[in-house]
Design an enzyme around this catalytic site. Structure first.
Site, PDB file in Angstrom:
ATOM      1  N   ARG A   1       5.284  12.405  11.468  1.00  0.00           N
ATOM      2  CA  ARG A   1       4.390  12.344  10.147  1.00  0.00           C
ATOM      3  C   ARG A   1       3.811  10.917   9.904  1.00  0.00           C
ATOM      4  O   ARG A   1       4.364   9.908  10.023  1.00  0.00           O
ATOM      5  CB  ARG A   1       5.311  12.550   8.946  1.00  0.00           C
ATOM      6  CG  ARG A   1       4.701  12.598   7.731  1.00  0.00           C
ATOM      7  CD  ARG A   1       5.964  12.600   6.495  1.00  0.00           C
ATOM      8  NE  ARG A   1       5.264  12.756   5.149  1.00  0.00           N
ATOM      9  CZ  ARG A   1       5.022  11.470   4.421  1.00  0.00           C
ATOM     10  NH1 ARG A   1       5.048  10.407   4.821  1.00  0.00           N
ATOM     11  NH2 ARG A   1       4.556  11.771   3.073  1.00  0.00           N
TER      12      ARG A   1
ATOM     13  N   ASP B   1       2.329   8.394   8.203  1.00  0.00           N
ATOM     14  CA  ASP B   1       2.325   8.171   6.939  1.00  0.00           C
ATOM     15  C   ASP B   1       1.073   7.266   6.515  1.00  0.00           C
ATOM     16  O   ASP B   1       0.825   6.061   7.125  1.00  0.00           O
ATOM     17  CB  ASP B   1       3.604   7.180   6.635  1.00  0.00           C
ATOM     18  CG  ASP B   1       3.752   6.714   5.333  1.00  0.00           C
ATOM     19  OD1 ASP B   1       3.969   7.746   4.276  1.00  0.00           O
ATOM     20  OD2 ASP B   1       3.788   5.422   4.636  1.00  0.00           O
TER      21      ASP B   1
ATOM     22  N   GLU C   1      -0.618  12.347   6.829  1.00  0.00           N
ATOM     23  CA  GLU C   1      -0.450  12.433   5.544  1.00  0.00           C
ATOM     24  C   GLU C   1      -1.561  11.594   4.767  1.00  0.00           C
ATOM     25  O   GLU C   1      -1.499  10.367   4.449  1.00  0.00           O
ATOM     26  CB  GLU C   1       0.920  11.500   5.276  1.00  0.00           C
ATOM     27  CG  GLU C   1       1.358  11.786   3.906  1.00  0.00           C
ATOM     28  CD  GLU C   1       1.545  10.376   2.956  1.00  0.00           C
ATOM     29  OE1 GLU C   1       1.494  10.677   1.781  1.00  0.00           O
ATOM     30  OE2 GLU C   1       1.302   9.458   3.365  1.00  0.00           O
TER      31      GLU C   1
ATOM     32  N   HIS D   1       2.235  -0.014   7.389  1.00  0.00           N
ATOM     33  CA  HIS D   1       2.828  -1.185   6.872  1.00  0.00           C
ATOM     34  C   HIS D   1       4.122  -1.458   7.289  1.00  0.00           C
ATOM     35  O   HIS D   1       4.881  -0.372   7.771  1.00  0.00           O
ATOM     36  CB  HIS D   1       2.711  -1.503   5.207  1.00  0.00           C
ATOM     37  CG  HIS D   1       3.006  -0.057   4.729  1.00  0.00           C
ATOM     38  ND1 HIS D   1       2.257   0.641   4.455  1.00  0.00           N
ATOM     39  CD2 HIS D   1       4.362   0.552   4.409  1.00  0.00           C
ATOM     40  CE1 HIS D   1       2.770   1.755   3.800  1.00  0.00           C
ATOM     41  NE2 HIS D   1       4.130   1.711   3.962  1.00  0.00           N
TER      42      HIS D   1
ATOM     43  N   ASP E   1      10.898   1.416  -1.345  1.00  0.00           N
ATOM     44  CA  ASP E   1      10.141   2.457  -1.477  1.00  0.00           C
ATOM     45  C   ASP E   1      10.767   3.772  -0.583  1.00  0.00           C
ATOM     46  O   ASP E   1      10.141   4.426   0.012  1.00  0.00           O
ATOM     47  CB  ASP E   1       8.576   2.163  -0.744  1.00  0.00           C
ATOM     48  CG  ASP E   1       7.751   3.346  -1.239  1.00  0.00           C
ATOM     49  OD1 ASP E   1       7.992   4.014  -2.018  1.00  0.00           O
ATOM     50  OD2 ASP E   1       6.778   3.234  -0.524  1.00  0.00           O
TER      51      ASP E   1
ATOM     52  N   HIS F   1       8.527  14.447  -2.236  1.00  0.00           N
ATOM     53  CA  HIS F   1       9.021  13.426  -2.695  1.00  0.00           C
ATOM     54  C   HIS F   1       8.023  12.576  -3.792  1.00  0.00           C
ATOM     55  O   HIS F   1       8.572  11.778  -4.460  1.00  0.00           O
ATOM     56  CB  HIS F   1       9.760  12.462  -1.614  1.00  0.00           C
ATOM     57  CG  HIS F   1       8.783  12.026  -0.988  1.00  0.00           C
ATOM     58  ND1 HIS F   1       8.000  12.667  -0.087  1.00  0.00           N
ATOM     59  CD2 HIS F   1       8.446  10.710  -0.555  1.00  0.00           C
ATOM     60  CE1 HIS F   1       6.979  11.721   0.669  1.00  0.00           C
ATOM     61  NE2 HIS F   1       7.287  10.565   0.024  1.00  0.00           N
ATOM     62  N   ASP F   2       6.803  12.792  -3.474  1.00  0.00           N
ATOM     63  CA  ASP F   2       5.927  12.000  -4.152  1.00  0.00           C
ATOM     64  C   ASP F   2       5.417  12.711  -5.412  1.00  0.00           C
ATOM     65  O   ASP F   2       5.929  13.729  -5.850  1.00  0.00           O
ATOM     66  CB  ASP F   2       4.832  11.865  -3.318  1.00  0.00           C
ATOM     67  CG  ASP F   2       4.794  10.561  -2.297  1.00  0.00           C
ATOM     68  OD1 ASP F   2       5.753   9.699  -2.769  1.00  0.00           O
ATOM     69  OD2 ASP F   2       4.432  10.557  -1.174  1.00  0.00           O
TER      70      ASP F   2
ATOM     71  N   ARG G   1       8.997   9.035  -9.509  1.00  0.00           N
ATOM     72  CA  ARG G   1       9.272   9.571  -8.377  1.00  0.00           C
ATOM     73  C   ARG G   1      10.621  10.108  -8.192  1.00  0.00           C
ATOM     74  O   ARG G   1      10.814  11.145  -7.677  1.00  0.00           O
ATOM     75  CB  ARG G   1       8.456   9.270  -7.103  1.00  0.00           C
ATOM     76  CG  ARG G   1       7.062   9.239  -7.209  1.00  0.00           C
ATOM     77  CD  ARG G   1       6.394   8.581  -6.048  1.00  0.00           C
ATOM     78  NE  ARG G   1       6.778   7.292  -5.737  1.00  0.00           N
ATOM     79  CZ  ARG G   1       6.329   6.538  -4.619  1.00  0.00           C
ATOM     80  NH1 ARG G   1       5.809   6.956  -3.780  1.00  0.00           N
ATOM     81  NH2 ARG G   1       6.967   5.316  -4.447  1.00  0.00           N
TER      82      ARG G   1
HETATM   83  C1  GLC Z   1       3.430   7.827   1.817  1.00  0.00           C
HETATM   84  C2  GLC Z   1       4.812   8.144   1.437  1.00  0.00           C
HETATM   85  C3  GLC Z   1       5.078   7.480   0.094  1.00  0.00           C
HETATM   86  C4  GLC Z   1       5.140   5.907   0.146  1.00  0.00           C
HETATM   87  C5  GLC Z   1       3.807   5.621   0.719  1.00  0.00           C
HETATM   88  C6  GLC Z   1       3.905   4.270   1.302  1.00  0.00           C
HETATM   89  O1  GLC Z   1       2.383   8.052   0.881  1.00  0.00           O
HETATM   90  O2  GLC Z   1       4.753   9.560   1.002  1.00  0.00           O
HETATM   91  O3  GLC Z   1       6.311   7.800  -0.542  1.00  0.00           O
HETATM   92  O4  GLC Z   1       5.209   5.511  -1.056  1.00  0.00           O
HETATM   93  O5  GLC Z   1       3.428   6.158   1.949  1.00  0.00           O
HETATM   94  O6  GLC Z   1       4.508   4.138   2.357  1.00  0.00           O
END
Ligand code: GLC
Length: 641
Positions: free
Chosen positions: A275, A277, A319, A177, A134, A388-389, A513
């Protein structure tokens, strides 16, 4: 008054005290809150010993912070909300796509400085599984540096250099995670019960099935469901994102304590902005969607109150790519106001700007922005157009209906418009996680390709190229002036197109992506002097906007945003008000010239010293029978002194 302001006051009144004494003051000021938050999540009867552990841990973690950073923390406290300054302009980048590795990136700092960037968001640089990971968001470790990026020392050298140059660093803390290769996951797989309790693990699928009834899917195409059976562990484990990303079980206080230590180790490398996440997913409860739960907010605030005690110069970015009314909650509500995250992604503005590009109208933008609760005064936005998403179509159905559209049909139109399903559209995006059963889907693609540059260059259509450059400048002009930190996605400053090479790579081809994660084109950058190149026109236009922003304190976020209705459905107008100067932003989303009445602008005082100057074009505005004309996709920044 939020806790950061309390610490600022205490620091200002106790300038002669040592960093350790000031830490004790902060601990005293935050302890009541920390205790309350902790026991709201972990009942006192069963978790008293964990709270004692936390009390011992906090001073230890403070001691582990490098002296240089302790001093910097105090300077930042003294300065106050440094992240709201007009001087802040960020760029998000993949180190290896930008230039080689951390050392390579450091060698390119002059390029970033030249553009006016002073905040870097580096995509994950920690250890991750080989193969699918990922993009590094499956983490084997929370600090340190994966070999391919260099060494931990390279990171320390970089952060030192950034400090020297008054630049800031943002790194991800993948708080929700770990990868299935993290040490804890490995121990869990080997049968260690302690570590199995770090995750949500179940002997059979009874509980997973019960959870599934109400939990939506994040990656329905590539990783359906929210649980994965691990044959080694012979158990089911919760995996909300990809099957190799194991959700941490924060109902276990041990997990919180370990993750707090990881967080401090990470920021001690010289990180300024964390950040956070996927933080909307931090708490799970059966029978709910397990997103945005009240306990997730308590947990985030608990992290904040602890980290602020240890490292008050470090701030959090939420985020939370969730509904507009949910996002603001990550700044903290009620007694927690201003005590969760200092910054949040303005995902609503981002998605609404793309909607305005497709519809050429700003009605949904107005409807939504004027109905979202205000943010606390000490907090700010990251304003961005691409990252990036994917671009999710998370608009509020109620607002879509109120502007007269059918939500389902409207979303279909947006997918058609951006993902090459309409002949007349110039956008070249791709579908992401499209579900043919429901018609739901998201959009990927680089800003330039979504805004028509790819089509324009393919067709060698100079008008189209010109139009797409105007659109690129328009959207960036909005995020640079809206209030908050503009975050430019690396490559967008030179109009980088989609990168289709991911289709050839087995571990990437199913995740579109990757089309918007291109390599930085240093060849183009070496030719930026050539003003004929579309890429160089974009670069120089953005550079100029950035330097204008940095010169005028009115661009700083003082909660000084006023949204104005113009009576023209194609225009977005907002003002940033200040004591000595104000700024009026006008943006035309239509491909035709549009006009706005000048009377209301005159009433705001923009004509008192004659015709105002538009600092984007450097020209005075001219009125036509009391109407102010805006060219197709024109951005205007009118200043009032
Ligand atoms: C956030 C990231 C994304 C990732 C997800 C799981 O949303 O921006 O790219 O897939 O977290 O970690």
């Amino acid at each position: 008054m939020n806790q950061a302001s309390v610490h600022r006051l205490i620091t200002a009144k106790n300038k002669k005290k040592s960093p350790k004494e000031l830490f004790d003051f902060r601990l005293a000021a935050n302890l009541g809150l920390i205790q309350r938050l902790f026991h709201q999540l972990y009942p006192q009867e069963s978790s008293e010993n964990h709270f004692q552990k936390l009390l011992l841990l906090l001073p230890k973690l403070f001691d582990s912070r490098p002296e240089e950073l302790k001093v910097q923390d105090l300077l930042r406290l003294e300065r106050g909300n440094w992240y709201q300054s007009e001087k802040m302009v960020g760029m998000q980048l993949y180190v290896e796509h930008f230039y080689k590795d951390l050392k390579g990136l450091q060698s390119k700092l002059p390029y970033l400085k030249d553009l006016g960037i002073n905040l870097l968001h580096l995509m994950p640089i920690t250890d991750r599984p080989k193969g699918e990971n990922d993009g590094g968001y499956a983490v084997n470790k929370y600090y340190g540096v994966a070999k391919r990026y260099g060494s931990s020392q390279d990171l320390l050298n970089l952060t030192q250099e950034l400090r020297k140059q008054n630049m800031f660093l943002m790194l991800d803390f993948v708080v929700n995670h770990t990868s299935n290769e993290h040490l804890w996951a490995k121990k869990a797989k080997a049968g260690n019960k302690k570590y199995q309790n770090y995750y949500y693990t179940y002997a059979d699928d009874t509980v997973p099935k019960a959870f599934e009834k109400s939990m939506p899917e994040v990656f329905p195409e590539t990783s359906p469901g929210n649980f994965t059976y691990d044959p080694e562990m012979k158990k089911w484990v919760m995996t909300v994102f990809n099957s190799y990303q194991w959700d941490l079980n924060y109902s276990n206080p041990e997990v919180f304590l370990e993750m707090l230590s990881n967080l401090v180790k990470m920021v001690n490398q010289g990180v300024d902005v964390v950040r956070f996440d996927a933080l909307a997913f931090l708490w799970k409860k059966m029978g709910t969607i397990s997103q945005n739960l009240p306990e997730a907010h308590l947990l985030i605030s608990l992290f904040k109150m602890c980290l602020q005690t240890i490292a008050p110069g470090v701030i959090f970015l939420a985020e939370a790519i969730v509904a507009p009314t949910e996002i603001v909650k990550y700044f903290g509500e009620g007694t927690r106001e201003g005590n969760e995250c200092e910054i949040a992604y303005n995902a609503s503005l981002m998605a609404l700007l793309w909607n305005s590009i497709a519809t050429k109208k700003t009605v949904l933008l107005y409807k939504t922005l004027t109905n979202v609760p205000a943010k606390p005064k000490d907090c700010t936005w990251i304003n961005y157009i691409r990252c990036h998403d994917d671009i999710g179509l998370g608009y509020d159905n109620r607002f879509i209906e109120e502007v007269g559209w059918n939500p389902q049909m409207h979303r279909k139109f947006l997918l058609d418009y951006f993902c090459q399903r309409l002949d007349w559209s110039t956008a070249t995006g791709l579908l992401f996680m499209y579900n043919p059963k429901t018609g739901d889907g998201r959009i990927t693609g680089s800003a330039a390709s979504l805004l028509g540059l790819e089509t324009g260059l393919d067709k060698k259509d100079t008008d189209l190229i010109k139009e797409s450059i105007s659109k690129i400048v328009l959207l960036h002009g909005i995020i640079l002036s809206y209030g908050g930190i503009p975050l430019i996605y690396a490559g967008d400053e030179i109009g980088t197109l989609n990168d289709y090479s991911f289709l050839e790579e087995a571990d990437k081809k199913d995740d579109s992506r990757w089309v918007n994660r291109p390599k930085q084109n240093w060849d183009v950058i070496s030719r930026l002097k050539d003003q004929k190149l579309p890429q160089s026109q974009i670069f120089h236009a953005l550079k100029k906007l950035i330097s204008t922003r940095k010169k005028h304190p009115v661009f700083a976020d003082h909660n000084n945003l006023v949204i104005h209705h113009t009576g023209n459905d194609h225009i977005f107008a907002f003002e940033r008000t200040g004591d000595s100067e104000s700024l009026l932003v006008l943006a035309n989303f239509d491909e035709r010239e549009q006009v706005v009445q000048s009377r209301w602008i005159a009433k705001l005082g923009y004509f008192t010293k004659g015709e105002p100057k538009d600092v984007v074009s450097n020209k005075k505005v001219t009125l036509n029978s009391g109407l102010l004309p805006l060219k197709p996709f024109q951005l205007m920044w009118l200043m009032k002194h």
